[in-house]
Motif scaffolding. Sequence first.
Motif, PDB file in Angstrom:
ATOM      1  N   HIS A 263       0.831  -1.210   0.000  1.00 60.21           N
ATOM      2  CA  HIS A 263       0.000   0.000   0.000  1.00 60.21           C
ATOM      3  C   HIS A 263       0.865   1.261   0.000  1.00 60.21           C
ATOM      4  CE1 HIS A 263      -3.318   2.691   0.933  1.00 60.21           C
ATOM      5  NE2 HIS A 263      -2.588   3.193   1.924  1.00 60.21           N
ATOM      6  N   VAL A 264       1.881   1.280   0.870  1.00 61.47           N
ATOM      7  CA  VAL A 264       2.778   2.433   0.941  1.00 61.47           C
ATOM      8  C   VAL A 264       3.459   2.655  -0.411  1.00 61.47           C
ATOM      9  CG1 VAL A 264       4.920   3.300   1.958  1.00 61.47           C
ATOM     10  CG2 VAL A 264       3.171   2.282   3.424  1.00 61.47           C
ATOM     11  N   SER A 265       3.942   1.565  -1.006  1.00 65.44           N
ATOM     12  CA  SER A 265       4.698   1.684  -2.257  1.00 65.44           C
ATOM     13  C   SER A 265       3.827   2.195  -3.392  1.00 65.44           C
ATOM     14  CB  SER A 265       5.315   0.324  -2.622  1.00 65.44           C
ATOM     15  OG  SER A 265       6.178  -0.122  -1.594  1.00 65.44           O
ATOM     16  N   ARG A 266       2.609   1.666  -3.494  1.00 63.52           N
ATOM     17  CA  ARG A 266       1.739   2.087  -4.591  1.00 63.52           C
ATOM     18  C   ARG A 266       1.265   3.533  -4.389  1.00 63.52           C
ATOM     19  NH1 ARG A 266       1.419  -2.378  -7.347  1.00 63.52           N
ATOM     20  NH2 ARG A 266       1.265  -4.394  -6.304  1.00 63.52           N
ATOM     21  N   ARG A 267       0.986   3.895  -3.140  1.00 62.82           N
ATOM     22  CA  ARG A 267       0.592   5.275  -2.870  1.00 62.82           C
ATOM     23  C   ARG A 267       1.753   6.224  -3.151  1.00 62.82           C
ATOM     24  NH1 ARG A 267      -0.968   9.535  -2.955  1.00 62.82           N
ATOM     25  NH2 ARG A 267      -2.407  10.657  -1.600  1.00 62.82           N
ATOM     26  N   ALA A 268       2.958   5.810  -2.752  1.00 58.64           N
ATOM     27  CA  ALA A 268       4.134   6.645  -3.009  1.00 58.64           C
ATOM     28  C   ALA A 268       4.403   6.760  -4.506  1.00 58.64           C
ATOM     29  CB  ALA A 268       5.353   6.060  -2.303  1.00 58.64           C
ATOM     30  N   ALA A 269       4.163   5.671  -5.266  1.00 60.67           N
ATOM     31  CA  ALA A 269       4.369   5.723  -6.716  1.00 60.67           C
ATOM     32  C   ALA A 269       3.451   6.759  -7.354  1.00 60.67           C
ATOM     33  CB  ALA A 269       4.124   4.349  -7.330  1.00 60.67           C
ATOM     34  N   THR A 270       2.231   6.868  -6.828  1.00 61.50           N
ATOM     35  CA  THR A 270       1.310   7.903  -7.329  1.00 61.50           C
ATOM     36  C   THR A 270       1.867   9.292  -7.043  1.00 61.50           C
ATOM     37  OG1 THR A 270      -0.586   6.431  -6.978  1.00 61.50           O
ATOM     38  CG2 THR A 270      -1.036   8.793  -7.181  1.00 61.50           C
ATOM     39  N   ASN A 271       2.390   9.481  -5.829  1.00 61.16           N
ATOM     40  CA  ASN A 271       2.970  10.776  -5.487  1.00 61.16           C
ATOM     41  C   ASN A 271       4.187  11.098  -6.350  1.00 61.16           C
ATOM     42  OD1 ASN A 271       1.037  10.798  -3.554  1.00 61.16           O
ATOM     43  ND2 ASN A 271       2.396  10.894  -1.807  1.00 61.16           N
ATOM     44  N   ILE A 272       4.985  10.066  -6.619  1.00 57.37           N
ATOM     45  CA  ILE A 272       6.164  10.266  -7.469  1.00 57.37           C
ATOM     46  C   ILE A 272       5.726  10.694  -8.868  1.00 57.37           C
ATOM     47  CG2 ILE A 272       8.124   9.104  -8.567  1.00 57.37           C
ATOM     48  CD1 ILE A 272       8.210   7.283  -6.057  1.00 57.37           C
ATOM     49  N   ALA A 273       4.655  10.048  -9.374  1.00 59.99           N
ATOM     50  CA  ALA A 273       4.149  10.413 -10.700  1.00 59.99           C
ATOM     51  C   ALA A 273       3.696  11.875 -10.715  1.00 59.99           C
ATOM     52  CB  ALA A 273       2.990   9.495 -11.091  1.00 59.99           C
ATOM     53  N   LEU A 274       3.044  12.314  -9.628  1.00 62.51           N
ATOM     54  CA  LEU A 274       2.625  13.716  -9.549  1.00 62.51           C
ATOM     55  C   LEU A 274       3.830  14.646  -9.544  1.00 62.51           C
ATOM     56  CD1 LEU A 274      -0.227  13.413  -6.897  1.00 62.51           C
ATOM     57  CD2 LEU A 274      -0.491  13.790  -9.346  1.00 62.51           C
ATOM     58  N   GLU A 275       4.857  14.262  -8.765  1.00 66.66           N
ATOM     59  CA  GLU A 275       6.059  15.089  -8.678  1.00 66.66           C
ATOM     60  C   GLU A 275       6.776  15.154 -10.022  1.00 66.66           C
ATOM     61  OE1 GLU A 275       9.156  17.428  -7.217  1.00 66.66           O
ATOM     62  OE2 GLU A 275       7.166  17.006  -6.438  1.00 66.66           O
ATOM     63  N   MET A 276       6.903  13.981 -10.683  1.00 66.73           N
ATOM     64  CA  MET A 276       7.585  13.955 -11.978  1.00 66.73           C
ATOM     65  C   MET A 276       6.772  14.701 -13.028  1.00 66.73           C
ATOM     66  SD  MET A 276       9.084  10.034 -12.004  1.00 66.73           S
ATOM     67  CE  MET A 276      10.110  10.278 -13.444  1.00 66.73           C
ATOM     68  N   SER A 277       5.448  14.621 -12.938  1.00 63.89           N
ATOM     69  CA  SER A 277       4.604  15.352 -13.879  1.00 63.89           C
ATOM     70  C   SER A 277       4.800  16.854 -13.712  1.00 63.89           C
ATOM     71  CB  SER A 277       3.136  14.977 -13.655  1.00 63.89           C
ATOM     72  OG  SER A 277       2.298  15.709 -14.499  1.00 63.89           O
TER      73      SER A 277
END
Length: 629
Positions: free
Chosen positions: A323-337
């Motif tokens: 759960h932590v990893s998938r939620r963090a991956a979403t945040n990373i995508a937002l940051e990279m976007s």
Amino acid sequence: MPERRSDPSRTAYQRAIRAFAEVAGALGEVREQDALLHLIAKKITELVGVQRCSVYLKDEETGFFRGQVGHADHDIDARVKRLVAGVAADAFTREILETQAPVVIGDAQRDPRPVRSTMRAWNIRAMMGVPMILSGEVIGLIFLDDENCPHRFDDVERDIASAFAELAAVAIWQAQMTASMRKSVETVARQNDLLRRATAVEDRLSTLVLQGGNLREIAQAVAQLTSKPSAIYDVRYQQLAVARAPGMDQEVMPGLLEPGFRTHRDVVEALAGLGPRGGVVGPIPSAGLHHRYLIVPVSARDDVWGYLVVMEHQTRFGALDAHVSRRAATNIALEMSAERRVINLEWDARSSLAGELLRGPGDETWLHRRADFLGVRLDVPRVLVLVTVRDGDYRTVPDPRRVAEALSEQCGGGEILATAVAEGVAMMMNVRTDVAPAVASRGARETVAAAFRSLDPEGHLLAGLSAICRAPADYAGAYSQASQVLKAMRNFRRAGAETVLSTDDLGAGRLLLATTDRTEAERFAEETLGPLLEDPEGMADLMATLRTFFDTGRSVRRSALELQVHENTVRYRLVKIEELTGLPIATDADAQLSAQLALLVLRLQGRLAERSEPSPASEDSVAAESVGS
């Protein structure tokens, strides 16, 4: 009055009830099923008066009865757990199930009903099988015997065993129900705890995004929340951020996607087996990876932008880690976007600035203001690099950003201004200021050629470089210069010719060659240097001397240094060239111009042999030498 005699059956039932009372009293204390079954086995052996007992419970999936525990004067649990009752050859168990009553075998070694190999292996002489019945269904079996000794089971023993077995069935059912409820309660408690922790994770990661946390901070949050090291990579597997777990050695870090491991055959195969949502791979000992890794793609709009890798450390992966990893991956995508949008905006602004410079003199105050805002200095010396394709199909020119990135990488990350133009791509590249202009220009050409070797190994691209620009007003003229170089290259270029040339390489000759008919120019070169071209190998020294003579500013001394020969050798060769071509190269300016133009045509066609460039030392050491000396 006659004396009342005690009833053996009545006494036996009372003993059975007392024994069950002990079993029932233990239900609240016993948490393991085997402990309860051991107590049941012990009590029934005492009631029946035998030495050995084994308890079996029904497997709902197979319908067989699997051994659970045994009771004897020594530990037999392990042997009992390997046994299964109710198989096709076991007529003894089948009779118990059909009658739902105790069945006694007086001679177990000869009776055909039980499995004889089992009777022999356990040294069973006589045996009683007792069903444990609950709501009309046999849920278990109890087998009783005296090891190595025959036992005569009477009716009272059968009745007491049957009664106790039915009571034991109730106790087992009650224990199973209690265990199931306890497990449900524990599951709910774990789920509640997981939900609380997941909520805390959401708060932590959401706060991080709202506060503008960068990739390094996101990686650190993942490492802290999972107590496992993490790393973030872009889609080309370049590491963007890494974080170790609290209290963890620096050396133990996720290495799965690092170059030393990523290309290993087994790693490639493991990564290929992951689905679109990622998953867990490893360990892969053949690649030197002795941990498991959770890999979660960082994606937006079905485009994968990178990967989050978490390494299993100290504790195994759990639901919260995923759960932590998938939620963090979403945040990373937002940051990279967000970063991409910023980069695109900056790129567009720089591209617009480059276009303004190419369009010619305008409001320089405004240009300088825009450049200052973008952190670009307009007083830095640069050359204009004009890139096109040799076949004239401008649609095949690479994206300006891709060309600029290749050139920037070759420059060690140097600043490149680039924009799309009619011919293809125009780029402005910084040049060295600590060397002579000719050396700086030559260095720029070599850098572009090196970038082309990685970007365009098949040689589809051509590039023309301008003279050095030192002010905003210089770029419009530089554009014309580079365009003329490209036109000359297109007019005369043959297979194998150079793909990158500069204004300095062509000199003033570019003005003529950019508009001259190819056939006429080739005829002019043949007529001017004809005898030297008839025997390329035999005339190699003369051609090298001729080129070097012009490259060194028509200096005999510098030519001798470059060719590593005596000055008289250079003079002799110049005389020989005059004898063969009729051109007094050493003394006549018109002859020199004709020879230089002919050499330019040959160079554009790729017909001149490769030679080393004049060294900077030789240029600087004789800079003051007079022409023709």
